[in-house]
Design an enzyme around this catalytic site. Structure first.
Site, PDB file in Angstrom:
ATOM      1  N   LYS A  32       0.852  -1.192   0.000  1.00 46.06           N
ATOM      2  CA  LYS A  32       0.000   0.000   0.000  1.00 46.06           C
ATOM      3  C   LYS A  32       0.884   1.237   0.000  1.00 46.06           C
ATOM      4  O   LYS A  32       1.813   1.356   0.808  1.00 46.06           O
ATOM      5  CB  LYS A  32      -0.909   0.029   1.231  1.00 46.06           C
ATOM      6  CG  LYS A  32      -1.785   1.279   1.300  1.00 46.06           C
ATOM      7  CD  LYS A  32      -2.653   1.299   2.543  1.00 46.06           C
ATOM      8  CE  LYS A  32      -1.930   1.767   3.782  1.00 46.06           C
ATOM      9  NZ  LYS A  32      -1.665   3.242   3.769  1.00 46.06           N
ATOM     10  N   ASP A  59      -3.590   4.295  -1.821  1.00 48.34           N
ATOM     11  CA  ASP A  59      -4.532   4.656  -0.764  1.00 48.34           C
ATOM     12  C   ASP A  59      -4.547   6.173  -0.570  1.00 48.34           C
ATOM     13  O   ASP A  59      -3.906   6.704   0.338  1.00 48.34           O
ATOM     14  CB  ASP A  59      -4.105   3.944   0.529  1.00 48.34           C
ATOM     15  CG  ASP A  59      -4.980   4.289   1.716  1.00 48.34           C
ATOM     16  OD1 ASP A  59      -6.159   4.643   1.517  1.00 48.34           O
ATOM     17  OD2 ASP A  59      -4.476   4.194   2.863  1.00 48.34           O
ATOM     18  N   LYS A  61      -7.723   7.963  -0.807  1.00 48.29           N
ATOM     19  CA  LYS A  61      -9.022   8.295  -0.215  1.00 48.29           C
ATOM     20  C   LYS A  61      -9.626   9.573  -0.800  1.00 48.29           C
ATOM     21  O   LYS A  61      -9.963  10.519  -0.082  1.00 48.29           O
ATOM     22  CB  LYS A  61      -8.909   8.435   1.306  1.00 48.29           C
ATOM     23  CG  LYS A  61      -8.370   7.214   2.039  1.00 48.29           C
ATOM     24  CD  LYS A  61      -8.331   7.466   3.535  1.00 48.29           C
ATOM     25  CE  LYS A  61      -7.772   6.284   4.309  1.00 48.29           C
ATOM     26  NZ  LYS A  61      -6.304   6.147   4.133  1.00 48.29           N
ATOM     27  N   LEU A  62      -9.823   9.609  -2.098  1.00 49.89           N
ATOM     28  CA  LEU A  62     -10.359  10.807  -2.741  1.00 49.89           C
ATOM     29  C   LEU A  62     -11.757  11.137  -2.220  1.00 49.89           C
ATOM     30  O   LEU A  62     -12.580  10.243  -1.993  1.00 49.89           O
ATOM     31  CB  LEU A  62     -10.404  10.622  -4.262  1.00 49.89           C
ATOM     32  CG  LEU A  62      -9.133  11.032  -5.025  1.00 49.89           C
ATOM     33  CD1 LEU A  62      -7.930  10.242  -4.570  1.00 49.89           C
ATOM     34  CD2 LEU A  62      -9.338  10.888  -6.517  1.00 49.89           C
ATOM     35  N   HIS A  63     -11.995  12.416  -2.046  1.00 44.81           N
ATOM     36  CA  HIS A  63     -13.292  12.894  -1.543  1.00 44.81           C
ATOM     37  C   HIS A  63     -13.451  14.340  -2.000  1.00 44.81           C
ATOM     38  O   HIS A  63     -12.897  15.256  -1.400  1.00 44.81           O
ATOM     39  CB  HIS A  63     -13.330  12.798  -0.011  1.00 44.81           C
ATOM     40  CG  HIS A  63     -14.656  13.131   0.584  1.00 44.81           C
ATOM     41  ND1 HIS A  63     -14.917  12.956   1.926  1.00 44.81           N
ATOM     42  CD2 HIS A  63     -15.814  13.608   0.047  1.00 44.81           C
ATOM     43  CE1 HIS A  63     -16.168  13.328   2.180  1.00 44.81           C
ATOM     44  NE2 HIS A  63     -16.725  13.733   1.057  1.00 44.81           N
ATOM     45  N   ASP A  64     -14.201  14.520  -3.092  1.00 44.87           N
ATOM     46  CA  ASP A  64     -14.378  15.858  -3.663  1.00 44.87           C
ATOM     47  C   ASP A  64     -15.632  15.827  -4.518  1.00 44.87           C
ATOM     48  O   ASP A  64     -16.370  14.840  -4.522  1.00 44.87           O
ATOM     49  CB  ASP A  64     -13.131  16.245  -4.484  1.00 44.87           C
ATOM     50  CG  ASP A  64     -12.866  17.753  -4.466  1.00 44.87           C
ATOM     51  OD1 ASP A  64     -13.822  18.517  -4.742  1.00 44.87           O
ATOM     52  OD2 ASP A  64     -11.730  18.159  -4.181  1.00 44.87           O
ATOM     53  N   ASN A  67     -16.960  15.625 -10.522  1.00 47.28           N
ATOM     54  CA  ASN A  67     -16.155  15.897 -11.706  1.00 47.28           C
ATOM     55  C   ASN A  67     -14.660  15.903 -11.387  1.00 47.28           C
ATOM     56  O   ASN A  67     -13.836  15.399 -12.163  1.00 47.28           O
ATOM     57  CB  ASN A  67     -16.560  17.230 -12.326  1.00 47.28           C
ATOM     58  CG  ASN A  67     -15.940  17.437 -13.690  1.00 47.28           C
ATOM     59  OD1 ASN A  67     -16.028  16.584 -14.569  1.00 47.28           O
ATOM     60  ND2 ASN A  67     -15.305  18.589 -13.880  1.00 47.28           N
ATOM     61  N   THR A  68     -14.300  16.467 -10.239  1.00 50.40           N
ATOM     62  CA  THR A  68     -12.895  16.488  -9.833  1.00 50.40           C
ATOM     63  C   THR A  68     -12.379  15.080  -9.575  1.00 50.40           C
ATOM     64  O   THR A  68     -11.270  14.717  -9.988  1.00 50.40           O
ATOM     65  CB  THR A  68     -12.725  17.357  -8.571  1.00 50.40           C
ATOM     66  OG1 THR A  68     -13.080  18.703  -8.881  1.00 50.40           O
ATOM     67  CG2 THR A  68     -11.298  17.306  -8.053  1.00 50.40           C
ATOM     68  N   THR A 120     -10.596   3.078  10.764  1.00 51.37           N
ATOM     69  CA  THR A 120     -10.455   2.187  11.924  1.00 51.37           C
ATOM     70  C   THR A 120      -9.984   2.933  13.168  1.00 51.37           C
ATOM     71  O   THR A 120     -10.001   2.378  14.264  1.00 51.37           O
ATOM     72  CB  THR A 120      -9.484   1.034  11.615  1.00 51.37           C
ATOM     73  OG1 THR A 120      -8.263   1.564  11.077  1.00 51.37           O
ATOM     74  CG2 THR A 120     -10.102   0.077  10.623  1.00 51.37           C
ATOM     75  N   GLN A 191      -5.099   2.886  16.279  1.00 52.80           N
ATOM     76  CA  GLN A 191      -6.231   2.083  15.835  1.00 52.80           C
ATOM     77  C   GLN A 191      -7.222   1.880  16.984  1.00 52.80           C
ATOM     78  O   GLN A 191      -6.831   1.815  18.154  1.00 52.80           O
ATOM     79  CB  GLN A 191      -5.751   0.723  15.319  1.00 52.80           C
ATOM     80  CG  GLN A 191      -4.764   0.809  14.176  1.00 52.80           C
ATOM     81  CD  GLN A 191      -5.401   1.338  12.906  1.00 52.80           C
ATOM     82  OE1 GLN A 191      -6.569   1.105  12.649  1.00 52.80           O
ATOM     83  NE2 GLN A 191      -4.631   2.049  12.114  1.00 52.80           N
ATOM     84  N   ARG A 212       2.513  -1.356  10.952  1.00 57.69           N
ATOM     85  CA  ARG A 212       3.558  -1.429  11.967  1.00 57.69           C
ATOM     86  C   ARG A 212       3.866  -2.828  12.491  1.00 57.69           C
ATOM     87  O   ARG A 212       5.032  -3.100  12.806  1.00 57.69           O
ATOM     88  CB  ARG A 212       3.204  -0.476  13.121  1.00 57.69           C
ATOM     89  CG  ARG A 212       3.495   0.973  12.774  1.00 57.69           C
ATOM     90  CD  ARG A 212       2.744   1.957  13.659  1.00 57.69           C
ATOM     91  NE  ARG A 212       1.322   2.001  13.323  1.00 57.69           N
ATOM     92  CZ  ARG A 212       0.468   2.870  13.841  1.00 57.69           C
ATOM     93  NH1 ARG A 212       0.882   3.751  14.725  1.00 57.69           N
ATOM     94  NH2 ARG A 212      -0.797   2.865  13.468  1.00 57.69           N
TER      95      ARG A 212
END
Length: 235
Positions: A32, A59, A61-64, A67-68, A120, A191, A212
């Site tokens: 990852k 990883d 984590k797109l959030h928009d 269209n973007t 998490t 976590q 880890r």
């Protein structure tokens, strides 16, 4: 479908990352690449690790707005990663746009696309007090997973403790990718909702993401092999 252990290469730079991977002589673990490494080194780190023969879960984590996200995913698809993700909280329209972007940018089969349900590190108390989500963690994760399935995604990121309920809500073929893997003799770190590799597989995890407990181990290769053995025991 292949079940696998993904090593979270949350290192600060290219040199540390490649030095870590050099220890795996003859092995090509699934890795990852997250925000820290990608933002520090850029897309070339993805290309270099891919050239070494590793599958990559990117990883970010797109959030928009839809269209973007669509345009960003088209660019990420060209890197040839095996898996990437968005936040399910971005809505069904945004997740559909992410699928469209990946299909637009892919030369072959598009990467697997999964959605983060709840991190998490997020506890029930924090979710309700800080995010103002009155539902339980379990109901929220199941609802977000159903939204992701409706949007055409391949699965979700969730705690291993919720993998079974996602399978119940969305079907056995809907992927569960689960961080939050710890051993009883290890530290939790940041976590909150965790379990062991074997228990994660028994509950329903298809992929586990382990950081880890492997990367900070005195012998990372031995730690990785232990996790792989224990994960497969749960089949």
């Amino acid at each position: 479908m292949k079940n696998d252990v993904i090593i979270a290469c949350d290192f600060k730079n290219k040199a540390d990352t490649l030095a870590f991977l050099d220890r795996f002589e003859g092995k090509k673990p699934y890795v990852k690449i997250g925000m820290e490494l990608f933002y520090g080194e850029g897309p070339d780190i993805v290309r270099e690790i891919r050239a070494r023969g590793h599958e990559i879960f990117l990883d970010l984590k797109l959030h928009d707005i839809p269209n973007t996200v669509k345009k960003a995913m088209a660019n990420l698809a060209r890197l040839g990663v095996s898996m990437t993700n968005v936040h399910a909280a971005g809505t069904i329209d945004m997740m559909r746009a992410a699928v469209e972007g990946l299909e637009l940018g892919s030369n072959g089969p598009r990467p697997l696309l999964i959605a983060v349900t709840q991190l998490t590190s997020t506890s029930q108390e924090r979710m309700q007090r800080e995010l103002l989500i009155a539902e339980t963690i379990e109901n929220t994760v199941a609802h977000y997973a159903r939204n992701a399935r409706e949007a055409g995604l391949d699965g979700v990121v969730c705690s291993p403790l919720e993998a079974g309920l996602v399978k119940t809500a969305c079907g056995a073929d809907f992927l569960t990718v689960t961080p939050g893997i710890r051993y009883p003799d290890g530290e939790l770190g940041d976590q909150s909702r965790v379990t062991t590799p074997q228990k994660a597989r028994e509950i329903g995890s298809d992929f586990i993401v382990v950081g880890r407990p492997i990367t900070a181990a005195a012998d990372p290769v031995a730690a990785y092999e232990r996790v792989c053995r224990d994960f497969l025991k749960g089949e």
